[in-house]
Design a protein around this motif. Structure first.
Motif, mmCIF file in Angstrom:
data_model
loop_
_atom_site.group_PDB
_atom_site.id
_atom_site.type_symbol
_atom_site.label_atom_id
_atom_site.label_comp_id
_atom_site.label_asym_id
_atom_site.label_seq_id
_atom_site.Cartn_x
_atom_site.Cartn_y
_atom_site.Cartn_z
ATOM 1 N N ALA A 28 55.377 -29.449 15.044
ATOM 2 C CA ALA A 28 55.597 -28.735 14.605
ATOM 3 C C ALA A 28 56.374 -27.752 15.307
ATOM 4 O O ALA A 28 57.658 -26.697 15.032
ATOM 5 C CB ALA A 28 54.212 -27.811 14.203
ATOM 6 N N GLU A 33 58.993 -24.362 14.329
ATOM 7 C CA GLU A 33 57.781 -23.645 13.382
ATOM 8 C C GLU A 33 56.786 -23.156 13.574
ATOM 9 O O GLU A 33 56.573 -21.746 13.611
ATOM 10 C CB GLU A 33 56.790 -24.559 12.613
ATOM 11 C CG GLU A 33 57.657 -25.255 11.385
ATOM 12 C CD GLU A 33 56.293 -26.500 10.687
ATOM 13 O OE1 GLU A 33 55.218 -26.153 10.791
ATOM 14 O OE2 GLU A 33 56.426 -26.935 9.174
ATOM 15 N N LEU A 34 56.773 -23.517 15.204
ATOM 16 C CA LEU A 34 56.143 -23.306 16.459
ATOM 17 C C LEU A 34 56.464 -23.321 17.484
ATOM 18 O O LEU A 34 56.982 -23.611 18.025
ATOM 19 C CB LEU A 34 55.046 -24.413 16.283
ATOM 20 C CG LEU A 34 53.879 -23.286 18.158
ATOM 21 C CD1 LEU A 34 53.021 -22.969 17.440
ATOM 22 C CD2 LEU A 34 52.953 -24.626 17.973
ATOM 23 N N ASP A 49 52.879 -16.418 19.499
ATOM 24 C CA ASP A 49 53.288 -16.609 18.822
ATOM 25 C C ASP A 49 52.722 -17.892 18.152
ATOM 26 O O ASP A 49 52.642 -18.395 17.361
ATOM 27 C CB ASP A 49 54.419 -18.215 19.868
ATOM 28 C CG ASP A 49 55.501 -17.336 19.974
ATOM 29 O OD1 ASP A 49 56.370 -16.422 19.171
ATOM 30 O OD2 ASP A 49 56.265 -17.750 20.892
ATOM 31 N N TRP A 50 51.453 -18.373 18.460
ATOM 32 C CA TRP A 50 50.535 -19.060 18.243
ATOM 33 C C TRP A 50 49.957 -18.273 16.929
ATOM 34 O O TRP A 50 50.117 -19.282 16.036
ATOM 35 C CB TRP A 50 49.221 -19.291 19.028
ATOM 36 C CG TRP A 50 48.075 -20.053 18.732
ATOM 37 C CD1 TRP A 50 46.611 -18.815 18.501
ATOM 38 C CD2 TRP A 50 48.402 -21.296 18.344
ATOM 39 N NE1 TRP A 50 46.068 -19.687 18.286
ATOM 40 C CE2 TRP A 50 46.556 -21.644 18.502
ATOM 41 C CE3 TRP A 50 49.063 -22.226 18.043
ATOM 42 C CZ2 TRP A 50 45.907 -22.478 18.397
ATOM 43 C CZ3 TRP A 50 48.093 -23.645 18.049
ATOM 44 C CH2 TRP A 50 46.966 -23.567 17.178
ATOM 45 N N TYR A 53 52.334 -18.725 13.927
ATOM 46 C CA TYR A 53 51.643 -20.012 13.844
ATOM 47 C C TYR A 53 51.051 -19.960 12.695
ATOM 48 O O TYR A 53 50.651 -20.603 11.513
ATOM 49 C CB TYR A 53 52.319 -21.004 14.522
ATOM 50 C CG TYR A 53 51.879 -22.384 14.604
ATOM 51 C CD1 TYR A 53 53.387 -22.851 13.257
ATOM 52 C CD2 TYR A 53 50.665 -22.566 14.745
ATOM 53 C CE1 TYR A 53 53.229 -23.877 13.110
ATOM 54 C CE2 TYR A 53 51.017 -24.378 14.210
ATOM 55 C CZ TYR A 53 51.681 -24.416 13.102
ATOM 56 O OH TYR A 53 51.348 -26.169 12.641
ATOM 57 N N GLU A 56 51.088 -17.711 9.104
ATOM 58 C CA GLU A 56 52.143 -18.124 8.370
ATOM 59 C C GLU A 56 51.477 -20.221 8.218
ATOM 60 O O GLU A 56 52.370 -20.004 6.516
ATOM 61 C CB GLU A 56 53.595 -18.732 9.121
ATOM 62 C CG GLU A 56 54.204 -17.057 9.808
ATOM 63 C CD GLU A 56 55.657 -17.756 10.273
ATOM 64 O OE1 GLU A 56 56.584 -18.393 10.300
ATOM 65 O OE2 GLU A 56 56.227 -16.571 10.802
ATOM 66 N N HIS A 57 51.268 -21.107 8.903
ATOM 67 C CA HIS A 57 50.625 -22.074 8.475
ATOM 68 C C HIS A 57 49.688 -22.740 8.475
ATOM 69 O O HIS A 57 49.744 -23.741 8.230
ATOM 70 C CB HIS A 57 51.982 -23.184 9.372
ATOM 71 C CG HIS A 57 53.321 -23.297 9.615
ATOM 72 N ND1 HIS A 57 54.176 -23.361 8.754
ATOM 73 C CD2 HIS A 57 54.283 -22.071 10.489
ATOM 74 C CE1 HIS A 57 55.426 -22.842 9.224
ATOM 75 N NE2 HIS A 57 55.161 -21.909 9.948
#
Length: 86
Positions: A28, A33-34, A49-50, A53, A56-57
């Motif tokens: 990721a 993505e991350l 950011d976590w 993520y 979104e995912h």
């Protein structure tokens, strides 16, 4: 650079939180993505950011896999019995 003492997560922390392998988290990061920053050869992920993520995912993730705030995510990973010395 993120200060690890201020609540950043490692790849292992994130993998444990989602019950996936560290390789999944590294993929990721490499796919973009991350967002992660390297500190002393170790990736660090900020709580912000976590959370992005996860939203979104992993929107279908069970509630126990997610925390309502990034700080709770960090606390829950650090309190995990798997991380305890013993």
């Amino acid at each position: 650079m993120i200060d690890p003492d201020k609540g950043s997560l490692t790849v292992a922390d994130c993998a444990q939180r989602l019950r996936v392998s560290t390789k999944t988290i590294r993929r990721a990061i490499h796919r973009g993505e991350l967002t992660a920053h390297k500190s002393r050869q170790v990736y660090r992920i900020s709580p912000r950011d976590w959370k992005l993520y996860l939203a979104e995912h992993w929107p279908e993730a069970p509630a126990e896999r997610q925390s309502s705030t990034p700080e709770e995510a960090v606390r829950s990973v650090r309190k995990s019995p798997a991380l305890s010395k013993g």
